[in-house]
Structure formats: C-alpha cells, structure tokens
Write a protein that holds these residues in place. Structure first.
Motif, PDB file in Angstrom:
ATOM      1  N   LEU A  60       0.825  -1.199   0.000  1.00 40.01           N
ATOM      2  CA  LEU A  60       0.000   0.000   0.000  1.00 40.01           C
ATOM      3  C   LEU A  60       0.863   1.256   0.000  1.00 40.01           C
ATOM      4  O   LEU A  60       0.542   2.242  -0.668  1.00 40.01           O
ATOM      5  CB  LEU A  60      -0.934   0.005   1.221  1.00 40.01           C
ATOM      6  CG  LEU A  60      -2.113  -0.960   1.185  1.00 40.01           C
ATOM      7  CD1 LEU A  60      -2.833  -0.980   2.536  1.00 40.01           C
ATOM      8  CD2 LEU A  60      -3.096  -0.567   0.081  1.00 40.01           C
TER       9      LEU A  60
ATOM     10  N   GLU B  73       1.952   1.880  -3.489  1.00 37.15           N
ATOM     11  CA  GLU B  73       0.855   2.398  -4.315  1.00 37.15           C
ATOM     12  C   GLU B  73       0.608   3.869  -4.027  1.00 37.15           C
ATOM     13  O   GLU B  73       0.386   4.670  -4.945  1.00 37.15           O
ATOM     14  CB  GLU B  73      -0.420   1.596  -4.051  1.00 37.15           C
ATOM     15  CG  GLU B  73      -0.401   0.179  -4.590  1.00 37.15           C
ATOM     16  CD  GLU B  73      -1.672  -0.591  -4.234  1.00 37.15           C
ATOM     17  OE1 GLU B  73      -2.704   0.061  -3.954  1.00 37.15           O
ATOM     18  OE2 GLU B  73      -1.630  -1.827  -4.218  1.00 37.15           O
TER      19      GLU B  73
ATOM     20  N   ALA C 136       0.959   7.086  -6.575  1.00 37.77           N
ATOM     21  CA  ALA C 136      -0.141   8.019  -6.804  1.00 37.77           C
ATOM     22  C   ALA C 136       0.306   9.451  -6.499  1.00 37.77           C
ATOM     23  O   ALA C 136      -0.062  10.399  -7.198  1.00 37.77           O
ATOM     24  CB  ALA C 136      -1.344   7.641  -5.936  1.00 37.77           C
TER      25      ALA C 136
ATOM     26  N   SER D 160      -7.378  10.649  -6.816  1.00 37.36           N
ATOM     27  CA  SER D 160      -6.809   9.347  -7.132  1.00 37.36           C
ATOM     28  C   SER D 160      -7.064   8.349  -6.013  1.00 37.36           C
ATOM     29  O   SER D 160      -7.488   7.204  -6.255  1.00 37.36           O
ATOM     30  CB  SER D 160      -5.305   9.488  -7.384  1.00 37.36           C
ATOM     31  OG  SER D 160      -4.715   8.226  -7.631  1.00 37.36           O
ATOM     32  N   LEU D 161      -6.825   8.764  -4.777  1.00 34.57           N
ATOM     33  CA  LEU D 161      -7.077   7.889  -3.632  1.00 34.57           C
ATOM     34  C   LEU D 161      -8.564   7.585  -3.505  1.00 34.57           C
ATOM     35  O   LEU D 161      -8.966   6.450  -3.197  1.00 34.57           O
ATOM     36  CB  LEU D 161      -6.556   8.540  -2.350  1.00 34.57           C
ATOM     37  CG  LEU D 161      -5.048   8.795  -2.262  1.00 34.57           C
ATOM     38  CD1 LEU D 161      -4.717   9.521  -0.958  1.00 34.57           C
ATOM     39  CD2 LEU D 161      -4.270   7.485  -2.348  1.00 34.57           C
ATOM     40  N   SER D 162      -9.402   8.587  -3.744  1.00 30.76           N
ATOM     41  CA  SER D 162     -10.857   8.410  -3.610  1.00 30.76           C
ATOM     42  C   SER D 162     -11.401   7.445  -4.663  1.00 30.76           C
ATOM     43  O   SER D 162     -12.276   6.627  -4.378  1.00 30.76           O
ATOM     44  CB  SER D 162     -11.569   9.763  -3.742  1.00 30.76           C
ATOM     45  OG  SER D 162     -11.155  10.649  -2.727  1.00 30.76           O
TER      46      SER D 162
ATOM     47  N   ASP E 251      -9.806   4.990  -5.983  1.00 32.12           N
ATOM     48  CA  ASP E 251      -9.394   3.652  -5.554  1.00 32.12           C
ATOM     49  C   ASP E 251     -10.378   3.099  -4.516  1.00 32.12           C
ATOM     50  O   ASP E 251     -10.799   1.945  -4.603  1.00 32.12           O
ATOM     51  CB  ASP E 251      -7.983   3.718  -4.975  1.00 32.12           C
ATOM     52  CG  ASP E 251      -7.439   2.354  -4.607  1.00 32.12           C
ATOM     53  OD1 ASP E 251      -7.224   1.527  -5.509  1.00 32.12           O
ATOM     54  OD2 ASP E 251      -7.233   2.109  -3.415  1.00 32.12           O
ATOM     55  N   VAL E 252     -10.744   3.937  -3.547  1.00 33.60           N
ATOM     56  CA  VAL E 252     -11.718   3.527  -2.528  1.00 33.60           C
ATOM     57  C   VAL E 252     -13.061   3.229  -3.167  1.00 33.60           C
ATOM     58  O   VAL E 252     -13.725   2.232  -2.844  1.00 33.60           O
ATOM     59  CB  VAL E 252     -11.859   4.628  -1.451  1.00 33.60           C
ATOM     60  CG1 VAL E 252     -12.993   4.288  -0.480  1.00 33.60           C
ATOM     61  CG2 VAL E 252     -10.555   4.806  -0.688  1.00 33.60           C
ATOM     62  N   TYR E 253     -13.493   4.092  -4.100  1.00 34.37           N
ATOM     63  CA  TYR E 253     -14.790   3.937  -4.765  1.00 34.37           C
ATOM     64  C   TYR E 253     -14.881   2.612  -5.514  1.00 34.37           C
ATOM     65  O   TYR E 253     -15.856   1.869  -5.376  1.00 34.37           O
ATOM     66  CB  TYR E 253     -14.990   5.113  -5.724  1.00 34.37           C
ATOM     67  CG  TYR E 253     -16.164   4.964  -6.662  1.00 34.37           C
ATOM     68  CD1 TYR E 253     -17.473   5.080  -6.207  1.00 34.37           C
ATOM     69  CD2 TYR E 253     -15.959   4.699  -8.015  1.00 34.37           C
ATOM     70  CE1 TYR E 253     -18.546   4.943  -7.078  1.00 34.37           C
ATOM     71  CE2 TYR E 253     -17.015   4.557  -8.885  1.00 34.37           C
ATOM     72  CZ  TYR E 253     -18.313   4.679  -8.419  1.00 34.37           C
ATOM     73  OH  TYR E 253     -19.367   4.523  -9.278  1.00 34.37           O
ATOM     74  N   VAL E 254     -13.848   2.305  -6.281  1.00 39.82           N
ATOM     75  CA  VAL E 254     -13.847   1.058  -7.064  1.00 39.82           C
ATOM     76  C   VAL E 254     -13.873  -0.160  -6.137  1.00 39.82           C
ATOM     77  O   VAL E 254     -14.625  -1.118  -6.360  1.00 39.82           O
ATOM     78  CB  VAL E 254     -12.621   1.010  -8.005  1.00 39.82           C
ATOM     79  CG1 VAL E 254     -12.488  -0.374  -8.631  1.00 39.82           C
ATOM     80  CG2 VAL E 254     -12.747   2.067  -9.085  1.00 39.82           C
ATOM     81  N   LYS E 255     -13.079  -0.124  -5.081  1.00 42.73           N
ATOM     82  CA  LYS E 255     -13.033  -1.261  -4.157  1.00 42.73           C
ATOM     83  C   LYS E 255     -14.348  -1.415  -3.397  1.00 42.73           C
ATOM     84  O   LYS E 255     -14.785  -2.539  -3.115  1.00 42.73           O
ATOM     85  CB  LYS E 255     -11.851  -1.105  -3.201  1.00 42.73           C
ATOM     86  CG  LYS E 255     -10.514  -1.337  -3.901  1.00 42.73           C
ATOM     87  CD  LYS E 255      -9.319  -1.090  -2.996  1.00 42.73           C
ATOM     88  CE  LYS E 255      -8.016  -1.332  -3.743  1.00 42.73           C
ATOM     89  NZ  LYS E 255      -6.826  -0.993  -2.943  1.00 42.73           N
TER      90      LYS E 255
END
Length: 204
Positions: free
Chosen positions: A140, A143, A147, A174-176, A178-182
């Motif tokens: 992490l 990653e 980013a 970018s971080l958001s 990633d959270v959204y997709v997961k």
C-alpha cells in the motif's frame, strides 16, 4: 506539490505504518461491562482516530449494533472477548459499508464461530485476518507513493498559485477513486455471498 512535498509524503507513509489493531491476547479473559468495553476499544484503536477527541465506539453505537443483529447480545450486560473481536470488525466495516451489508457479512461468522467449539476459533480467524492486513501495508505504501508522484506531475501548465492546490486535489481524487472502485467490488461480492453460501451447502 512543492509545499514540503517530501515531508508530506513521509508523514502520510508514517501514519500508515502506525496503523494497529487490538490483539486477541490483549483482551481480558473476563467479561466486561459497557464502560470497560468502550475504554478498551478507545485505547486499542487510538491510532485510527482522526482527532484526539474522537470516540472509537459509544454506548449508543454498541446498543444499536446489538439491535440491528450485527452483534450478539451481551450476557447479563457483560461482553465477552468474542464480542470485542466482532466489535472491532464492525468498527472497520462501518466506515465503508451499510449496516445491512455488515449484517450480511458478519452473520455467518457469528452463527458458526461465536462462542462455539468450531475450528478455527473466532480469535484465530481474527488474528489471521489482521495479520494478513498488516502484511499489505508495504505494498500500500508503494501504491500511495506512486499516486503521489503522478499527482506531482499533473497540472504542470497551471498557474503557480493554483498548481499546488490542483495537484493536491488530483492526489485526493486518485485515492478516492481507488476507494470507490473497491467499495463497488465489495458490494458486488456481498450481493453474491448468500447464493455462494447456498451453493457451498449443496456441495456438502
């Protein structure tokens, strides 16, 4: 992001490395009253607080979890070690999942392993999950660093007075994302979980 960008990234990665959890062996072997539970949770998960005055869990939250079938009811107003383990799972899930989704996820766990002789024990399940999650932190960190580097390269032609904000905005987006997709992936898996369980039972 020239505003002490190296210090900012270092601070972010340092906070990531400090993430910890309540270890099963740190939970007393005696049952606890509500005030003792909230004190234990508050001290054990203090590294996840955003602000010092934040409360990890309140009495109202815990009572609501029991009412909504997320947490088995206490025995004579006392909570066992296994209650603490389930509460810790709830604490992490509640930040990203709806109450109904948490119920879908945890009900099979509590039905099969809460205060039973089934193996693995709930404590063993908890420790293995936490150990697996801690092992992900180095990846992490890489990653997040990548980013951050991409964000620093964005909006190169923007006026200097706007560029730092736009680069920070880019990093947060970018971080958001990633959270959204997961989160979408987790919800899809939860929607399929009941059918998956049924198919597993038929195979047995």
């Amino acid at each position: 992001m020239n505003i002490n960008s190296e210090n900012l990234l270092e601070s972010i990665l340092e906070s990531l490395s400090r993430i910890d959890y309540i270890h099963a062996e740190d939970i007393p072997n005696i049952d606890l009253y509500m005030d003792q539970v909230t004190t234990l949770m508050d001290s054990g998960l203090s590294s996840s607080k955003r602000y010092e005055e934040d409360k990890i869990l309140t009495k109202t939250m815990i009572n609501n979890y029991a009412k909504n079938n997320l947490l088995p009811p206490p025995d004579k107003k006392k909570y066992s070690r296994e209650h603490i383990l389930i509460l810790t799972f709830i604490y992490y899930f509640k930040n990203i999942l709806a109450i109904k989704d948490i119920e879908t996820l945890l009900n099979p766990l509590t039905k099969t392993y809460f205060q039973t002789e089934n193996q693995p024990s709930l404590s063993e399940i908890y420790e293995e999950i936490c150990s697996m999650e801690k092992s992900q932190i180095p990846d992490l960190s890489k990653e997040i660093s990548a980013a951050f580097a991409r964000a620093e390269e964005s909006f190169a032609d923007a006026p200097e007075e706007d560029r730092h904000y736009l680069q920070m905005f880019s990093f947060i987006c970018s971080l958001s994302f990633d959270v959204y997709v997961k989160k979408l992936l987790i919800e899809k898996l939860l929607d399929e979980l009941p059918d998956f369980q049924k198919s597993q039972k038929k195979e047995k």
